[in-house]
Design a protein around this motif. Structure first.
Motif, short mmCIF file in Angstrom:
data_model
loop_
_atom_site.label_atom_id
_atom_site.label_comp_id
_atom_site.label_asym_id
_atom_site.label_seq_id
_atom_site.Cartn_x
_atom_site.Cartn_y
_atom_site.Cartn_z
N ASP A 6 62.41 -9.63 82.38
CA ASP A 6 61.34 -9.02 81.84
C ASP A 6 60.01 -9.69 82.22
O ASP A 6 59.06 -8.74 82.37
N LYS A 10 56.77 -7.93 84.00
CA LYS A 10 55.39 -8.07 83.19
C LYS A 10 54.53 -8.76 84.44
O LYS A 10 53.39 -8.41 84.48
N GLN A 75 57.25 -0.92 85.31
CA GLN A 75 57.33 -0.37 83.84
C GLN A 75 58.57 0.31 83.72
O GLN A 75 58.95 0.32 82.52
N LEU A 78 61.36 -1.68 82.72
CA LEU A 78 61.10 -2.40 81.31
C LEU A 78 61.28 -1.24 80.21
O LEU A 78 62.10 -1.68 79.27
#
Length: 90
Positions: A6, A10, A75, A78
């Motif tokens: 993650d 990001k 995105q 995630l």
């Protein structure tokens, strides 16, 4: 298979937001280790030892991996991970 954390996703989102926005093409300036070749009257960048076809395929891939695409993919992954975690915790 490479695991993308993650934190890395990001980081990719942040990098994509800072990169040049808009449509990308395969005609950009590359580092000094790339050779400049004159082809059909146009300057094109080529990695040493590659064919024109390989360079064109590589340029198409690099252009397709533009900031908007990378950001959207990161995105989406995630969000999917968050949804999976929520389902597993129910």
């Amino acid at each position: 298979m490479t695991t993308i954390t993650d934190a890395r996703l990001k980081e990719l989102v942040a990098l994509a937001e800072k990169a040049t926005q808009g449509e990308w093409t395969g005609n950009s300036t590359l580092p000094d280790f790339i050779e400049l070749t004159l082809l059909e009257g146009q300057k094109r960048w080529m990695a040493p030892g590659t064919t024109i076809e390989e360079c064109e395929r590589n340029a198409a891939f690099i252009a397709a991996a533009n900031p908007a695409t990378v950001k959207a993919m990161a995105q989406a992954l995630l969000e999917a991970r968050e949804q999976i975690a929520a389902l597993l915790n129910d």
